[in-house]
Motif scaffolding. Structure first.
Motif, PDB file in Angstrom:
ATOM      1  N   TYR A 433       0.801  -1.143   0.103  1.00  0.00           N
ATOM      2  CA  TYR A 433      -0.011  -0.012  -0.006  1.00  0.00           C
ATOM      3  C   TYR A 433       0.859   1.277  -0.122  1.00  0.00           C
ATOM      4  CZ  TYR A 433      -3.054  -3.735   1.779  1.00  0.00           C
ATOM      5  OH  TYR A 433      -3.571  -4.918   1.879  1.00  0.00           O
ATOM      6  N   ARG A 434       0.262   2.306  -0.305  1.00  0.00           N
ATOM      7  CA  ARG A 434       0.915   3.712  -0.211  1.00  0.00           C
ATOM      8  C   ARG A 434       0.785   3.853   1.299  1.00  0.00           C
ATOM      9  NH1 ARG A 434      -2.157   9.654  -0.669  1.00  0.00           N
ATOM     10  NH2 ARG A 434      -3.064   8.699   1.525  1.00  0.00           N
ATOM     11  N   PRO A 435       2.236   4.325   1.690  1.00  0.00           N
ATOM     12  CA  PRO A 435       2.508   4.450   3.111  1.00  0.00           C
ATOM     13  C   PRO A 435       1.785   5.446   3.907  1.00  0.00           C
ATOM     14  CG  PRO A 435       4.453   4.641   1.873  1.00  0.00           C
ATOM     15  CD  PRO A 435       3.471   4.415   0.897  1.00  0.00           C
ATOM     16  N   ALA A 436       1.198   5.242   4.890  1.00  0.00           N
ATOM     17  CA  ALA A 436       0.568   6.357   5.863  1.00  0.00           C
ATOM     18  C   ALA A 436       1.519   7.305   6.393  1.00  0.00           C
ATOM     19  CB  ALA A 436      -0.242   5.642   6.907  1.00  0.00           C
ATOM     20  N   VAL A 437       1.272   8.608   6.371  1.00  0.00           N
ATOM     21  CA  VAL A 437       2.598   9.693   6.728  1.00  0.00           C
ATOM     22  C   VAL A 437       1.602  10.643   7.489  1.00  0.00           C
ATOM     23  CG1 VAL A 437       4.001  11.220   5.722  1.00  0.00           C
ATOM     24  CG2 VAL A 437       3.593   9.176   4.663  1.00  0.00           C
ATOM     25  N   ARG A 438       2.470  11.534   8.548  1.00  0.00           N
ATOM     26  CA  ARG A 438       1.963  12.589   9.100  1.00  0.00           C
ATOM     27  C   ARG A 438       3.142  13.638   8.854  1.00  0.00           C
ATOM     28  NH1 ARG A 438      -0.306  12.633  15.354  1.00  0.00           N
ATOM     29  NH2 ARG A 438      -1.935  11.479  14.204  1.00  0.00           N
ATOM     30  N   TYR A 439       2.695  14.923   8.728  1.00  0.00           N
ATOM     31  CA  TYR A 439       3.558  16.011   8.625  1.00  0.00           C
ATOM     32  C   TYR A 439       3.283  17.170   9.589  1.00  0.00           C
ATOM     33  CZ  TYR A 439       4.966  14.049   3.983  1.00  0.00           C
ATOM     34  OH  TYR A 439       5.359  13.219   3.129  1.00  0.00           O
ATOM     35  N   LEU A 456       9.560  21.337   8.388  1.00  0.00           N
ATOM     36  CA  LEU A 456       8.940  20.193   7.832  1.00  0.00           C
ATOM     37  C   LEU A 456       9.462  18.985   8.669  1.00  0.00           C
ATOM     38  CD1 LEU A 456       6.814  18.489   6.273  1.00  0.00           C
ATOM     39  CD2 LEU A 456       8.457  18.815   4.354  1.00  0.00           C
ATOM     40  N   LYS A 457       8.516  18.460   9.376  1.00  0.00           N
ATOM     41  CA  LYS A 457       9.199  17.033   9.908  1.00  0.00           C
ATOM     42  C   LYS A 457       7.877  16.026   9.248  1.00  0.00           C
ATOM     43  CE  LYS A 457      10.215  14.893  14.175  1.00  0.00           C
ATOM     44  NZ  LYS A 457      10.423  14.980  15.593  1.00  0.00           N
ATOM     45  N   GLY A 458       8.368  15.096   8.648  1.00  0.00           N
ATOM     46  CA  GLY A 458       7.763  14.022   8.116  1.00  0.00           C
ATOM     47  C   GLY A 458       7.775  12.671   8.912  1.00  0.00           C
ATOM     48  N   VAL A 459       6.662  11.908   9.212  1.00  0.00           N
ATOM     49  CA  VAL A 459       6.758  10.637   9.896  1.00  0.00           C
ATOM     50  C   VAL A 459       5.938   9.623   8.829  1.00  0.00           C
ATOM     51  CG1 VAL A 459       6.181   9.100  12.104  1.00  0.00           C
ATOM     52  CG2 VAL A 459       6.998  11.503  12.084  1.00  0.00           C
ATOM     53  N   GLY A 460       6.724   8.625   8.509  1.00  0.00           N
ATOM     54  CA  GLY A 460       6.029   7.732   7.656  1.00  0.00           C
ATOM     55  C   GLY A 460       6.185   6.467   8.007  1.00  0.00           C
ATOM     56  N   MET A 461       5.096   5.659   7.521  1.00  0.00           N
ATOM     57  CA  MET A 461       5.186   4.183   7.650  1.00  0.00           C
ATOM     58  C   MET A 461       5.883   3.293   6.681  1.00  0.00           C
ATOM     59  SD  MET A 461       3.369   3.326  10.437  1.00  0.00           S
ATOM     60  CE  MET A 461       2.442   4.230  11.676  1.00  0.00           C
ATOM     61  N   ASN A 462       7.027   2.925   6.910  1.00  0.00           N
ATOM     62  CA  ASN A 462       7.773   2.369   5.667  1.00  0.00           C
ATOM     63  C   ASN A 462       7.920   3.208   4.519  1.00  0.00           C
ATOM     64  OD1 ASN A 462       7.691  -0.033   7.200  1.00  0.00           O
ATOM     65  ND2 ASN A 462       6.176  -0.917   5.880  1.00  0.00           N
ATOM     66  N   SER A 466      10.112  10.664   3.684  1.00  0.00           N
ATOM     67  CA  SER A 466       8.795  10.932   3.822  1.00  0.00           C
ATOM     68  C   SER A 466       8.734  12.518   2.972  1.00  0.00           C
ATOM     69  CB  SER A 466       8.050  10.751   4.981  1.00  0.00           C
ATOM     70  OG  SER A 466       8.372  11.328   5.985  1.00  0.00           O
ATOM     71  N   THR A 467      10.059  13.040   2.839  1.00  0.00           N
ATOM     72  CA  THR A 467      10.007  14.560   2.501  1.00  0.00           C
ATOM     73  C   THR A 467      10.625  14.595   1.048  1.00  0.00           C
ATOM     74  OG1 THR A 467      12.086  15.008   3.248  1.00  0.00           O
ATOM     75  CG2 THR A 467      10.512  15.145   4.963  1.00  0.00           C
ATOM     76  N   ASN A 486      11.246   7.694  10.011  1.00  0.00           N
ATOM     77  CA  ASN A 486      10.808   6.377   9.392  1.00  0.00           C
ATOM     78  C   ASN A 486      10.369   5.337  10.589  1.00  0.00           C
ATOM     79  OD1 ASN A 486       9.833   4.829   7.051  1.00  0.00           O
ATOM     80  ND2 ASN A 486      11.329   3.412   7.831  1.00  0.00           N
ATOM     81  N   TYR A 487       9.006   4.914  10.532  1.00  0.00           N
ATOM     82  CA  TYR A 487       8.621   3.583  11.151  1.00  0.00           C
ATOM     83  C   TYR A 487       8.594   2.374  10.235  1.00  0.00           C
ATOM     84  CZ  TYR A 487       5.758   0.463  14.175  1.00  0.00           C
ATOM     85  OH  TYR A 487       5.067  -0.487  14.843  1.00  0.00           O
TER      86      TYR A 487
END
Length: 720
Positions: A433-439, A456-462, A466-467, A486-487
């Protein structure tokens, strides 16, 4: 003026033909070395298509056969590639035939479809293929007629010498042309002289698609092959036990095969397989993190606050800029996992025979499928052939080889040919799937309402990084800090159309509108102010062309009549990705107290447009895709299993929800750049910004319809 391109004789190899043979110009589109080729008649070429791949061939009849190496999944590359070759050849397009090449890594370095990179990578090579063939044909005609080659003209496959009145089609000179040494340097056309490139050409597979002739992997059938369907473990789990007795009792079932974390039922057709698969009794146990969407929300919050971030870009003194700021704007944006949802579910054929294997099916990365098969079977990859079918969509999903691997495992187990077919439920629940991400965004404004600081801080699942740290507004702001966390999730993820930027663009462009509002500036003028700063006084590395970005921004403002009608509320989004620039404006009108999305205007700079039909379809398709997923689509998990299993719960955009779309293209003078993906990223931001302009409600999460702010808005989409 023509462009002179230098190439090695090893780029173009010819072997003398006979009076009944055709001319084959051996040309490697992805490297400087071409393998030895043979001169064959047209019938022999067609009969032995597997061994010729990306060669330009001309038959004694004057017919031109072009083998296209890249997988075709709707991006129109199978039509546009041959158009470029035919242009430099000055061929009669009506006599061009296109054949899909099979995998051959000795001939191709980049035989794949992904990243919107096929045309940028191959543009010059394709032109050289046509120009070199034209050169030797003209030389052959000049020798035959005993006239200067410089006096000869070529048009629509006919070679002419006006002074003597002599003329003939390509096929009349192929035997003589095969004896002529290819040049080290070949002149390419001036772009102003193009006759095929830039004209609307219909898809070369159009008739087959309209009439339902076999093209796709799902169409493939071979006498004697078995069919298989697979039950896959939930994410983060492994098989504990399997009771296959009830499944085996179904008429038409011949085998049940367990491999890895999967169980396959094998039989004579898919109908009994669907029944038998439901009768499998598989018990699972945890094998890592078994995640739910509620876990992801908690993980995002924790990593955003405490996660160890990797600094991707740091310009100036960010801490000082924010400490001295007159205003600080802060916002967080979040997106969910998404499935790729190609129209054609995954499928693949495999036939393992001892130390050899045959693979056939839809894949964006045929060499990955071959290498995976070699690893599974423990045989040299040279012993494996891959035939590429047309893909019924891909969007990045078919970059993976998991479904091809399944076919290989099963064929090996049953010692026979098998075709694996996924159901729609398999596609949604067993995919990548497309990774879930929060910015999290922060902007610092000084006393003059200039943006002087940006975080900008990005947190992404796999998601890896994420930037896109060098994209706008980086380079336009003095003090910048961009970080990524990255998680590693147990949920399998994969590149999804316009990876990362498919959501990042929406978040960035929405946030820039928030900053423009706080600065008291028009959104268009705010972006142009930043871009002009990047042009006159860039800070650090620029990952984009400022002039091209300014041009599409100004053009979309003009074409959309930005701000001219007080009854139309508009939202702007402009973005660079995959080498191209796209600006969009969404128009919303209030009707009976309800905001109605009426129109999206798009301006694209993708360099020279090869085929206006294909380019228009790509932009429109990207907009519809971007709009639909931003507004409606969500994939959630419970104990490692997607809750949305089919289209009754996995919401996609509907035809009646597509507004009017107006497309424009800017020719910036550049060679063609990517177009399969760049139109998607800006769409969500344009719509969200228009919604805010009309309602004052800011949407910071996707899908829009699940946000409280949106439910209060009750937006409608009405077709013009």
């Amino acid at each position: 003026m023509s462009t002179l391109i230098k190439s090695s004789r090893r780029d173009f190899l010819k072997i003398a033909g006979t009076s009944v043979g055709g001319l084959v110009i051996g040309f490697n589109w992805f490297s400087c070395d071409s393998p030895k080729v043979e001169v064959l008649s047209t019938e022999e070429i067609l009969a032995q298509a597997k061994s010729f791949n990306s060669y330009l061939s001309i038959s004694p009849s004057g017919d031109v056969v072009i083998y296209s190496p890249n997988p075709e999944l709707g991006q129109n590359i199978k039509t546009s590639f041959p158009m470029v070759v035919a242009e430099e050849l000055d061929a009669d397009w009506g006599k061009v035939r296109v054949v899909q090449a099979n995998l051959d890594t000795e001939k191709y370095e980049r035989q794949l479809t992904g990243g919107s990179g096929a045309m940028p990578h191959s543009w010059e090579r394709l032109r050289k293929a046509g120009a070199t063939a034209k050169f030797v044909l003209v030389a052959a005609a000049a020798k035959t007629w005993n006239v200067p080659a410089g006096e000869i003209t070529v048009d629509k496959g006919v070679i002419s010498h006006n002074a003597s009145g002599k003329s003939g089609h390509f096929g009349e000179f192929v035997a003589e042309a095969a004896t002529i040494t290819a040049p080290e340097e070949v002149a390419l056309k001036d772009k102003k002289d193009f006759k095929i490139i830039g004209t609307p050409v219909k898809n070369v597979d159009a008739m087959e698609m309209y009439t339902g002739k076999p093209l796709y992997g799902l169409d493939f059938y071979r006498e004697g092959m078995k069919h298989a369907m697979v039950q896959r473990a939930p994410f983060g789990m492994k098989i504990k036990s399997v009771d296959e007795s009830a499944a085996k009792a179904v008429a038409g079932i011949t085998d049940v095969v367990t491999f890895g974390t999967s169980v396959a039922v094998v039989g004579t057709s898919t109908w009994p397989l669907m029944k038998a698969k439901k009768l499998l009794k598989v018990e699972y146990e945890a094998d890592g993190n078994v995640e739910s969407t509620s876990d992801h929300d908690r993980i995002f919050a924790d990593l955003m606050a405490n996660g160890k971030a990797e600094t991707k870009r740091a310009d100036g003194n960010v801490n000082q800029a924010f400490k001295n700021a007159a205003k600080v704007v802060v916002a967080e944006y979040q997106c969910p996992f998404l499935a790729h949802s190609p129209m054609e579910p995954e499928n693949f054929f495999a036939h393992v025979q001892g130390d050899k294997c045959e693979l056939i099916g839809p894949t964006q990365t045929p060499d990955r499928a071959r290498q995976s098969a070699a690893d599974i079977l423990g045989i040299p990859k040279e012993n494996i052939t891959v035939q590429i079918t047309r893909l019924g969509g891909g969007f990045g999903r078919r970059l993976r080889a998991d479904y091809a691997e399944e076919a290989v495992h099963i064929s090996k187990a049953i010692a026979g040919p098998v075709k694996v077919t996924w159901s729609r439920e398999d596609e949604l629940t067993g995919g990548a799937y497309r990774p879930a991400v929060r910015y999290r965004f922060e902007a610092a404004l000084d006393a003059d309402n200039r943006m002087v600081g940006y975080k900008l801080k990005g947190v992404g699942m796999n998601a890896g990084n994420s930037t896109r740290e060098n994209n706008f507004p980086s380079g336009a702001v003095d003090h910048v800090l961009i970080e990524s966390v990255n998680y590693e999730s147990s949920v399998t993820t994969n590149a999804w159309r316009a990876p990362i930027t498919n959501f990042l663009a929406y978040a960035e462009q929405s946030f820039l509108d928030e900053v423009a509002l706080e600065a008291g500036k028009d959104p268009v003028e705010f972006r142009l102010e930043l871009l002009n700063r990047a042009k006159s006084n860039p800070v650090g590395e620029l990952g984009y062309d400022v002039d091209r970005m300014i041009a599409v921004t100004k053009e979309v403002a003009e074409k959309s009549k930005w701000g001219q009608d007080p009854n139309v509320k508009q939202g702007l989004s402009v973005y660079f990705s995959h080498r191209s620039y796209v600006a969009q404006v969404a128009d919303i009108e209030m009707q009976g107290g309800t905001p109605v999305l009426k129109k999206i205007t798009a301006v694209t700079d993708c360099g020279m447009v090869v085929n206006p039909i294909g380019a228009n379809h790509q932009v429109r398709g990207g907009i519809v895709d971007g709009m639909g997923h931003a507004m409606y689509t969500n994939l959630t998990f419970e104990n490692g299993v997607p809750k949305q299993k089919n289209y009754d719960s996995y919401r996609l955009i509907r035809l009646k929800e597509v507004p009017e779309i107006e497309t424009h293209f800017l020719d910036s003078g550049f060679d063609p750049t990517g177009l399969g993906e760049p139109a998607l990223p800006p769409t969500g931001g344009a719509i969200a910004n228009a919604i805010f302009a009309a309602t004052g409600r800011r949407l910071r999460s996707q899908p829009f319809i699940e946000q409280k702010e949106f439910s209060d808005i009750n937006l409608e989409i009405r077709r013009a």
